[in-house]
Write an enzyme that holds these catalytic residues in place. Structure first.
Site, PDB file in Angstrom:
ATOM      1  N   ALA A  21       0.814  -1.213   0.000  1.00  0.00           N
ATOM      2  CA  ALA A  21       0.000   0.000   0.000  1.00  0.00           C
ATOM      3  C   ALA A  21       0.848   1.263   0.000  1.00  0.00           C
ATOM      4  O   ALA A  21       1.774   1.416   0.799  1.00  0.00           O
ATOM      5  CB  ALA A  21      -0.936   0.003   1.199  1.00  0.00           C
ATOM      6  N   ARG A  23       0.962   5.543  -0.087  1.00  0.00           N
ATOM      7  CA  ARG A  23       0.339   6.835   0.105  1.00  0.00           C
ATOM      8  C   ARG A  23       0.770   7.756  -1.039  1.00  0.00           C
ATOM      9  O   ARG A  23       1.702   7.440  -1.788  1.00  0.00           O
ATOM     10  CB  ARG A  23       0.766   7.420   1.454  1.00  0.00           C
ATOM     11  CG  ARG A  23       0.328   6.581   2.646  1.00  0.00           C
ATOM     12  CD  ARG A  23       0.978   7.065   3.923  1.00  0.00           C
ATOM     13  NE  ARG A  23       0.606   8.444   4.223  1.00  0.00           N
ATOM     14  CZ  ARG A  23      -0.490   8.798   4.875  1.00  0.00           C
ATOM     15  NH1 ARG A  23      -1.337   7.866   5.289  1.00  0.00           N
ATOM     16  NH2 ARG A  23      -0.751  10.064   5.119  1.00  0.00           N
ATOM     17  N   CYS A  40       6.677  27.526 -29.439  1.00  0.00           N
ATOM     18  CA  CYS A  40       5.451  26.736 -29.277  1.00  0.00           C
ATOM     19  C   CYS A  40       4.489  27.055 -30.417  1.00  0.00           C
ATOM     20  O   CYS A  40       4.020  28.193 -30.532  1.00  0.00           O
ATOM     21  CB  CYS A  40       4.783  27.034 -27.936  1.00  0.00           C
ATOM     22  SG  CYS A  40       3.179  26.204 -27.748  1.00  0.00           S
ATOM     23  N   CYS A  43       0.898  28.653 -29.456  1.00  0.00           N
ATOM     24  CA  CYS A  43       0.746  29.958 -28.826  1.00  0.00           C
ATOM     25  C   CYS A  43       0.185  30.998 -29.791  1.00  0.00           C
ATOM     26  O   CYS A  43       0.224  30.835 -31.019  1.00  0.00           O
ATOM     27  CB  CYS A  43       2.092  30.436 -28.274  1.00  0.00           C
ATOM     28  SG  CYS A  43       2.533  29.694 -26.684  1.00  0.00           S
ATOM     29  N   ALA A 160       2.657  13.468 -23.601  1.00  0.00           N
ATOM     30  CA  ALA A 160       2.488  14.786 -24.214  1.00  0.00           C
ATOM     31  C   ALA A 160       3.793  15.217 -24.881  1.00  0.00           C
ATOM     32  O   ALA A 160       4.850  15.220 -24.249  1.00  0.00           O
ATOM     33  CB  ALA A 160       2.068  15.812 -23.169  1.00  0.00           C
ATOM     34  N   HIS A 166      -3.481  20.900 -24.263  1.00  0.00           N
ATOM     35  CA  HIS A 166      -4.288  20.519 -25.418  1.00  0.00           C
ATOM     36  C   HIS A 166      -4.850  19.119 -25.206  1.00  0.00           C
ATOM     37  O   HIS A 166      -4.361  18.348 -24.387  1.00  0.00           O
ATOM     38  CB  HIS A 166      -3.458  20.554 -26.710  1.00  0.00           C
ATOM     39  CG  HIS A 166      -2.334  19.557 -26.736  1.00  0.00           C
ATOM     40  ND1 HIS A 166      -1.149  19.743 -26.049  1.00  0.00           N
ATOM     41  CD2 HIS A 166      -2.212  18.349 -27.359  1.00  0.00           C
ATOM     42  CE1 HIS A 166      -0.350  18.706 -26.248  1.00  0.00           C
ATOM     43  NE2 HIS A 166      -0.972  17.844 -27.033  1.00  0.00           N
ATOM     44  N   GLN A 168      -6.808  15.759 -27.631  1.00  0.00           N
ATOM     45  CA  GLN A 168      -6.818  15.212 -28.984  1.00  0.00           C
ATOM     46  C   GLN A 168      -8.066  14.362 -29.190  1.00  0.00           C
ATOM     47  O   GLN A 168      -8.685  13.903 -28.232  1.00  0.00           O
ATOM     48  CB  GLN A 168      -5.579  14.350 -29.232  1.00  0.00           C
ATOM     49  CG  GLN A 168      -4.262  15.091 -29.086  1.00  0.00           C
ATOM     50  CD  GLN A 168      -3.068  14.210 -29.386  1.00  0.00           C
ATOM     51  OE1 GLN A 168      -2.891  13.723 -30.508  1.00  0.00           O
ATOM     52  NE2 GLN A 168      -2.230  13.992 -28.375  1.00  0.00           N
ATOM     53  N   CYS A 199     -25.417   2.708 -14.312  1.00  0.00           N
ATOM     54  CA  CYS A 199     -26.416   3.323 -13.427  1.00  0.00           C
ATOM     55  C   CYS A 199     -26.452   2.606 -12.082  1.00  0.00           C
ATOM     56  O   CYS A 199     -26.567   3.248 -11.026  1.00  0.00           O
ATOM     57  CB  CYS A 199     -27.793   3.293 -14.081  1.00  0.00           C
ATOM     58  SG  CYS A 199     -27.988   4.412 -15.494  1.00  0.00           S
ATOM     59  N   GLU A 309       1.868  -7.672 -16.179  1.00  0.00           N
ATOM     60  CA  GLU A 309       0.694  -6.988 -16.724  1.00  0.00           C
ATOM     61  C   GLU A 309       0.534  -7.279 -18.218  1.00  0.00           C
ATOM     62  O   GLU A 309      -0.562  -7.582 -18.692  1.00  0.00           O
ATOM     63  CB  GLU A 309       0.804  -5.476 -16.495  1.00  0.00           C
ATOM     64  CG  GLU A 309       0.638  -5.043 -15.042  1.00  0.00           C
ATOM     65  CD  GLU A 309       1.929  -5.086 -14.252  1.00  0.00           C
ATOM     66  OE1 GLU A 309       1.950  -4.587 -13.117  1.00  0.00           O
ATOM     67  OE2 GLU A 309       2.940  -5.633 -14.772  1.00  0.00           O
TER      68      GLU A 309
END
Length: 340
Positions: A21, A23, A40, A43, A160, A166, A168, A199, A309
Protein backbone atom coordinates in the site's frame (compact mmCIF):
# COMPACT_ATOMS: atom_id res chain seq x y z
CA UNK A 1 -3.25 -9.76 2.19
CA UNK A 2 -3.53 -8.81 -1.52
CA UNK A 3 -7.02 -8.78 -2.97
CA UNK A 4 -8.32 -9.74 -6.41
CA UNK A 5 -11.15 -7.56 -7.65
CA UNK A 6 -13.29 -8.01 -10.75
CA UNK A 7 -14.50 -5.11 -12.85
CA UNK A 8 -18.31 -5.48 -13.07
CA UNK A 9 -18.44 -4.13 -16.63
CA UNK A 10 -15.60 -5.86 -18.49
CA UNK A 11 -14.91 -8.80 -16.17
CA UNK A 12 -11.26 -7.73 -15.97
CA UNK A 13 -9.43 -8.74 -12.79
CA UNK A 14 -7.02 -6.48 -10.93
CA UNK A 15 -4.78 -7.12 -7.95
CA UNK A 16 -5.03 -4.62 -5.13
CA UNK A 17 -1.64 -5.11 -3.49
CA UNK A 18 -2.57 -4.00 0.00
CA UNK A 19 0.73 -5.27 1.39
CA UNK A 20 2.47 -2.76 -0.88
CA UNK A 21 0.00 0.00 0.00
CA UNK A 22 1.28 3.39 -1.08
CA UNK A 23 0.34 6.83 0.10
CA UNK A 24 0.47 9.80 -2.30
CA UNK A 25 3.99 10.76 -1.17
CA UNK A 26 5.34 7.24 -1.77
CA UNK A 27 5.25 7.44 -5.57
CA UNK A 28 8.41 8.44 -7.41
CA UNK A 29 7.47 10.70 -10.30
CA UNK A 30 8.46 13.84 -12.12
CA UNK A 31 6.40 16.90 -11.27
CA UNK A 32 4.72 18.41 -14.34
CA UNK A 33 5.92 21.97 -14.73
CA UNK A 34 5.20 24.56 -17.41
CA UNK A 35 8.62 25.85 -18.39
CA UNK A 36 7.53 28.06 -21.27
CA UNK A 37 10.89 27.91 -23.00
CA UNK A 38 11.43 27.52 -26.71
CA UNK A 39 9.08 27.88 -29.65
CA UNK A 40 5.45 26.74 -29.28
CA UNK A 41 3.24 26.34 -32.37
CA UNK A 42 0.10 26.48 -30.20
CA UNK A 43 0.75 29.96 -28.83
CA UNK A 44 -0.83 33.23 -29.95
CA UNK A 45 0.52 34.63 -33.24
CA UNK A 46 1.86 31.22 -34.29
CA UNK A 47 -1.36 30.19 -36.02
CA UNK A 48 0.45 29.76 -39.34
CA UNK A 49 2.64 27.07 -37.79
CA UNK A 50 -0.28 24.64 -37.44
CA UNK A 51 -2.49 23.13 -40.13
CA UNK A 52 -5.54 25.32 -40.92
CA UNK A 53 -8.09 25.30 -38.11
CA UNK A 54 -11.28 23.27 -38.50
CA UNK A 55 -12.97 25.01 -35.56
CA UNK A 56 -12.26 28.07 -33.46
CA UNK A 57 -14.07 29.98 -30.75
CA UNK A 58 -13.40 33.69 -31.03
CA UNK A 59 -14.49 36.61 -28.89
CA UNK A 60 -14.35 39.00 -31.84
CA UNK A 61 -14.68 38.93 -35.60
CA UNK A 62 -11.04 38.04 -36.18
CA UNK A 63 -10.19 36.07 -39.29
CA UNK A 64 -9.54 32.36 -39.44
CA UNK A 65 -6.02 31.26 -38.46
CA UNK A 66 -5.20 34.60 -36.86
CA UNK A 67 -5.02 35.80 -33.23
CA UNK A 68 -8.30 36.56 -31.45
CA UNK A 69 -9.26 33.00 -30.58
CA UNK A 70 -9.95 31.46 -27.19
CA UNK A 71 -9.86 27.86 -28.47
CA UNK A 72 -8.72 26.27 -31.73
CA UNK A 73 -9.07 22.81 -33.25
CA UNK A 74 -6.56 21.86 -35.93
CA UNK A 75 -5.62 18.64 -37.70
CA UNK A 76 -2.65 16.94 -36.09
CA UNK A 77 0.48 17.82 -38.06
CA UNK A 78 1.68 14.24 -37.67
CA UNK A 79 -1.58 12.25 -37.75
CA UNK A 80 -1.89 8.62 -36.73
CA UNK A 81 -4.42 8.17 -39.56
CA UNK A 82 -5.14 10.08 -42.77
CA UNK A 83 -8.47 11.70 -43.61
CA UNK A 84 -8.31 11.27 -47.39
CA UNK A 85 -9.11 8.09 -49.27
CA UNK A 86 -11.19 4.95 -49.01
CA UNK A 87 -10.88 2.10 -46.54
CA UNK A 88 -10.28 -0.56 -49.20
CA UNK A 89 -10.83 -3.47 -46.82
CA UNK A 90 -8.88 -6.54 -47.89
CA UNK A 91 -8.19 -10.06 -46.80
CA UNK A 92 -4.76 -11.61 -47.03
CA UNK A 93 -5.41 -15.24 -46.26
CA UNK A 94 -6.68 -15.24 -42.69
CA UNK A 95 -5.41 -11.68 -42.12
CA UNK A 96 -7.50 -8.52 -42.52
CA UNK A 97 -6.22 -5.09 -43.43
CA UNK A 98 -7.44 -1.74 -44.70
CA UNK A 99 -6.08 1.69 -45.46
CA UNK A 100 -5.21 3.84 -42.46
CA UNK A 101 -8.19 6.16 -42.79
CA UNK A 102 -9.32 8.34 -39.91
CA UNK A 103 -9.20 11.83 -38.47
CA UNK A 104 -6.67 13.04 -35.93
CA UNK A 105 -7.26 16.49 -34.46
CA UNK A 106 -5.77 18.63 -31.71
CA UNK A 107 -7.91 20.81 -29.45
CA UNK A 108 -5.76 23.75 -28.32
CA UNK A 109 -7.59 24.60 -25.12
CA UNK A 110 -6.31 28.14 -24.53
CA UNK A 111 -3.93 30.65 -26.12
CA UNK A 112 -2.21 31.06 -22.73
CA UNK A 113 0.85 28.81 -22.60
CA UNK A 114 1.07 28.99 -18.82
CA UNK A 115 -2.38 27.62 -18.05
CA UNK A 116 -3.33 23.99 -17.51
CA UNK A 117 -6.81 22.50 -17.55
CA UNK A 118 -6.69 22.57 -13.74
CA UNK A 119 -5.92 26.30 -13.64
CA UNK A 120 -8.27 27.40 -16.43
CA UNK A 121 -11.57 29.07 -15.48
CA UNK A 122 -14.54 26.70 -15.44
CA UNK A 123 -16.16 28.61 -18.32
CA UNK A 124 -13.12 27.93 -20.52
CA UNK A 125 -13.19 24.23 -19.61
CA UNK A 126 -16.84 24.20 -20.65
CA UNK A 127 -15.74 25.59 -24.03
CA UNK A 128 -13.34 22.66 -24.38
CA UNK A 129 -16.23 20.25 -23.80
CA UNK A 130 -18.37 22.05 -26.36
CA UNK A 131 -15.51 21.79 -28.86
CA UNK A 132 -15.38 18.03 -28.26
CA UNK A 133 -19.10 17.84 -28.93
CA UNK A 134 -18.96 20.03 -32.04
CA UNK A 135 -16.20 17.95 -33.60
CA UNK A 136 -17.84 14.62 -32.76
CA UNK A 137 -21.14 15.74 -34.29
CA UNK A 138 -19.34 16.82 -37.44
CA UNK A 139 -17.07 13.78 -37.82
CA UNK A 140 -19.79 11.22 -37.11
CA UNK A 141 -21.45 12.29 -40.37
CA UNK A 142 -18.59 10.51 -42.14
CA UNK A 143 -19.82 6.94 -42.66
CA UNK A 144 -16.25 5.64 -42.74
CA UNK A 145 -15.93 6.23 -39.00
CA UNK A 146 -17.25 3.88 -36.31
CA UNK A 147 -15.80 5.47 -33.20
CA UNK A 148 -14.23 8.70 -31.96
CA UNK A 149 -11.91 8.68 -28.97
CA UNK A 150 -11.30 11.92 -27.09
CA UNK A 151 -8.23 11.90 -24.87
CA UNK A 152 -5.70 14.08 -23.10
CA UNK A 153 -2.03 13.45 -22.38
CA UNK A 154 -0.75 15.77 -19.66
CA UNK A 155 2.98 15.73 -18.99
CA UNK A 156 5.91 13.92 -20.58
CA UNK A 157 5.23 10.70 -18.67
CA UNK A 158 1.69 10.64 -20.10
CA UNK A 159 2.87 11.04 -23.68
CA UNK A 160 2.49 14.79 -24.21
CA UNK A 161 4.91 16.03 -26.87
CA UNK A 162 4.08 19.71 -26.26
CA UNK A 163 3.50 21.30 -22.86
CA UNK A 164 0.92 23.85 -24.09
CA UNK A 165 -2.35 22.41 -22.77
CA UNK A 166 -4.29 20.52 -25.42
CA UNK A 167 -6.49 17.48 -25.98
CA UNK A 168 -6.82 15.21 -28.98
CA UNK A 169 -9.41 13.17 -30.79
CA UNK A 170 -9.02 10.33 -33.25
CA UNK A 171 -11.87 9.10 -35.44
CA UNK A 172 -11.51 5.42 -36.26
CA UNK A 173 -12.98 3.12 -38.92
CA UNK A 174 -13.27 0.35 -36.31
CA UNK A 175 -14.44 0.19 -32.70
CA UNK A 176 -11.47 -0.30 -30.32
CA UNK A 177 -11.29 -3.63 -28.49
CA UNK A 178 -11.35 -1.99 -25.06
CA UNK A 179 -14.57 -0.16 -25.95
CA UNK A 180 -16.08 -3.36 -27.33
CA UNK A 181 -15.33 -5.08 -24.02
CA UNK A 182 -17.21 -2.37 -22.15
CA UNK A 183 -20.13 -2.32 -24.56
CA UNK A 184 -20.50 -6.10 -24.63
CA UNK A 185 -20.23 -6.28 -20.84
CA UNK A 186 -22.91 -3.61 -20.51
CA UNK A 187 -25.14 -5.42 -23.01
CA UNK A 188 -24.79 -8.71 -21.16
CA UNK A 189 -25.64 -7.06 -17.83
CA UNK A 190 -28.66 -5.34 -19.40
CA UNK A 191 -29.93 -8.54 -21.03
CA UNK A 192 -29.91 -10.24 -17.63
CA UNK A 193 -31.16 -7.43 -15.37
CA UNK A 194 -32.75 -4.94 -17.79
CA UNK A 195 -30.75 -2.18 -16.13
CA UNK A 196 -27.66 -0.20 -17.06
CA UNK A 197 -24.64 -1.52 -15.17
CA UNK A 198 -23.16 1.98 -14.89
CA UNK A 199 -26.42 3.32 -13.43
CA UNK A 200 -26.31 0.52 -10.86
CA UNK A 201 -22.69 1.34 -10.06
CA UNK A 202 -23.62 4.99 -9.51
CA UNK A 203 -26.48 4.04 -7.18
CA UNK A 204 -24.39 1.61 -5.14
CA UNK A 205 -21.40 3.93 -4.87
CA UNK A 206 -23.59 6.88 -3.87
CA UNK A 207 -25.17 4.78 -1.13
CA UNK A 208 -21.89 3.49 0.33
CA UNK A 209 -19.88 6.66 -0.23
CA UNK A 210 -16.51 5.02 0.45
CA UNK A 211 -15.21 5.48 -3.09
CA UNK A 212 -17.05 8.73 -3.91
CA UNK A 213 -14.75 11.74 -4.20
CA UNK A 214 -17.25 14.46 -5.07
CA UNK A 215 -20.56 14.98 -6.80
CA UNK A 216 -22.82 17.72 -8.04
CA UNK A 217 -26.31 17.84 -9.47
CA UNK A 218 -25.41 16.08 -12.73
CA UNK A 219 -22.18 14.13 -12.10
CA UNK A 220 -20.45 11.84 -9.66
CA UNK A 221 -16.67 11.46 -9.38
CA UNK A 222 -15.41 8.26 -7.81
CA UNK A 223 -12.61 5.76 -7.59
CA UNK A 224 -13.79 2.58 -9.36
CA UNK A 225 -14.12 -0.65 -7.37
CA UNK A 226 -11.45 -2.43 -9.43
CA UNK A 227 -9.07 0.34 -10.57
CA UNK A 228 -6.17 -0.51 -12.84
CA UNK A 229 -4.06 2.36 -11.56
CA UNK A 230 -3.55 4.14 -8.23
CA UNK A 231 -5.76 7.21 -7.89
CA UNK A 232 -7.74 6.31 -11.02
CA UNK A 233 -11.00 8.26 -11.17
CA UNK A 234 -14.24 7.98 -13.13
CA UNK A 235 -16.63 10.85 -13.82
CA UNK A 236 -20.13 9.70 -14.77
CA UNK A 237 -23.37 11.56 -15.51
CA UNK A 238 -25.99 10.67 -12.92
CA UNK A 239 -28.90 10.47 -15.40
CA UNK A 240 -28.55 7.70 -17.95
CA UNK A 241 -26.63 9.04 -20.95
CA UNK A 242 -25.23 6.70 -23.57
CA UNK A 243 -23.53 9.28 -25.80
CA UNK A 244 -21.26 12.14 -24.75
CA UNK A 245 -22.28 14.27 -27.73
CA UNK A 246 -25.93 14.22 -26.66
CA UNK A 247 -25.14 16.05 -23.40
CA UNK A 248 -27.02 19.27 -22.68
CA UNK A 249 -25.71 22.69 -21.66
CA UNK A 250 -26.45 22.19 -17.96
CA UNK A 251 -24.51 18.92 -18.06
CA UNK A 252 -21.47 20.52 -19.66
CA UNK A 253 -21.55 23.27 -17.04
CA UNK A 254 -21.58 20.70 -14.26
CA UNK A 255 -18.98 18.49 -15.96
CA UNK A 256 -16.60 21.41 -16.40
CA UNK A 257 -16.92 22.23 -12.71
CA UNK A 258 -16.33 18.71 -11.40
CA UNK A 259 -13.55 18.01 -13.91
CA UNK A 260 -11.66 21.07 -12.73
CA UNK A 261 -12.31 20.02 -9.14
CA UNK A 262 -10.81 16.57 -9.76
CA UNK A 263 -7.74 17.91 -11.55
CA UNK A 264 -7.09 20.45 -8.80
CA UNK A 265 -7.37 17.65 -6.24
CA UNK A 266 -4.90 15.54 -8.21
CA UNK A 267 -2.41 18.40 -8.26
CA UNK A 268 -2.91 19.01 -4.56
CA UNK A 269 -2.64 15.39 -3.42
CA UNK A 270 -0.08 14.05 -5.91
CA UNK A 271 1.99 17.22 -6.46
CA UNK A 272 1.16 17.93 -10.10
CA UNK A 273 1.37 14.46 -11.65
CA UNK A 274 1.27 13.52 -15.30
CA UNK A 275 -2.06 11.98 -16.25
CA UNK A 276 -4.19 10.75 -19.12
CA UNK A 277 -7.90 11.07 -19.45
CA UNK A 278 -10.20 9.44 -21.95
CA UNK A 279 -13.88 9.72 -22.80
CA UNK A 280 -15.65 6.45 -23.56
CA UNK A 281 -18.96 6.85 -25.36
CA UNK A 282 -21.27 4.68 -27.45
CA UNK A 283 -19.97 3.59 -30.86
CA UNK A 284 -21.77 4.60 -34.04
CA UNK A 285 -24.48 4.22 -35.16
CA UNK A 286 -26.25 2.91 -32.04
CA UNK A 287 -25.39 5.89 -29.86
CA UNK A 288 -28.76 6.16 -28.11
CA UNK A 289 -29.35 3.02 -26.08
CA UNK A 290 -30.36 1.82 -22.62
CA UNK A 291 -27.35 -0.36 -21.82
CA UNK A 292 -24.22 1.81 -22.20
CA UNK A 293 -23.29 4.91 -20.19
CA UNK A 294 -20.63 7.35 -21.34
CA UNK A 295 -17.97 8.34 -18.83
CA UNK A 296 -14.61 10.03 -18.42
CA UNK A 297 -11.65 8.16 -16.91
CA UNK A 298 -8.67 9.96 -15.35
CA UNK A 299 -5.48 7.93 -14.88
CA UNK A 300 -2.48 9.50 -13.13
CA UNK A 301 0.88 8.14 -14.30
CA UNK A 302 2.26 6.79 -11.04
CA UNK A 303 3.20 3.18 -11.89
CA UNK A 304 4.55 1.29 -14.89
CA UNK A 305 3.28 -1.81 -16.61
CA UNK A 306 5.76 -4.69 -16.63
CA UNK A 307 5.94 -8.31 -17.77
CA UNK A 308 3.16 -9.62 -15.55
CA UNK A 309 0.69 -6.99 -16.72
CA UNK A 310 1.56 -7.46 -20.39
CA UNK A 311 1.44 -11.24 -20.10
CA UNK A 312 -1.84 -11.56 -18.21
CA UNK A 313 -3.90 -8.43 -18.83
CA UNK A 314 -4.08 -8.09 -15.04
CA UNK A 315 -3.10 -4.85 -13.37
CA UNK A 316 -1.36 -4.52 -10.00
CA UNK A 317 -2.53 -1.48 -8.07
CA UNK A 318 -0.68 -0.64 -4.83
CA UNK A 319 -3.32 1.79 -3.55
CA UNK A 320 -6.83 0.57 -2.63
CA UNK A 321 -9.48 2.81 -4.21
CA UNK A 322 -11.08 3.44 -0.82
CA UNK A 323 -7.83 5.05 0.33
CA UNK A 324 -7.24 7.05 -2.83
CA UNK A 325 -10.83 8.33 -2.71
CA UNK A 326 -10.33 9.37 0.92
CA UNK A 327 -7.12 11.28 0.14
CA UNK A 328 -8.76 13.06 -2.79
CA UNK A 329 -12.04 13.68 -0.98
CA UNK A 330 -10.30 15.28 1.98
CA UNK A 331 -8.02 17.51 -0.10
CA UNK A 332 -8.64 21.17 0.66
CA UNK A 333 -9.37 22.64 -2.78
CA UNK A 334 -12.82 24.21 -2.49
CA UNK A 335 -11.60 27.80 -2.45
CA UNK A 336 -9.34 27.24 -5.45
CA UNK A 337 -12.08 25.66 -7.55
CA UNK A 338 -14.91 28.00 -6.63
CA UNK A 339 -12.87 31.15 -7.22
CA UNK A 340 -12.25 30.51 -10.92
Amino acid sequence: MPELRKDPVTGRWVIIATDRAKRPTDFVRERVQIRGTGFCPFCYKNESKTPPEVLAYRSDASARDTPGWTLRVVPNKFPALGIEGTLNRQGEGLYDKMNGIGAHEVIIETPDHNLTLATMPVARIEDVLWAFRDRVLDLKKDRRFKYILIFKNHGDAAGASLEHTHSQLIALPVVPKRVIEEVEGAKEYYSYRERCVFCDIIRQEAESGVRVIAENQEFIAMAPFAPRFPFEMWLLPKPHRSAFEESQKSEFEQLASILKDMLVRLDKVLDYPAYNYIIHTSPFPDVSNDYYHWHLEIMPKLTKMAGFEWGTGFYINPTPPEESAKFLREASVEATVSSQ
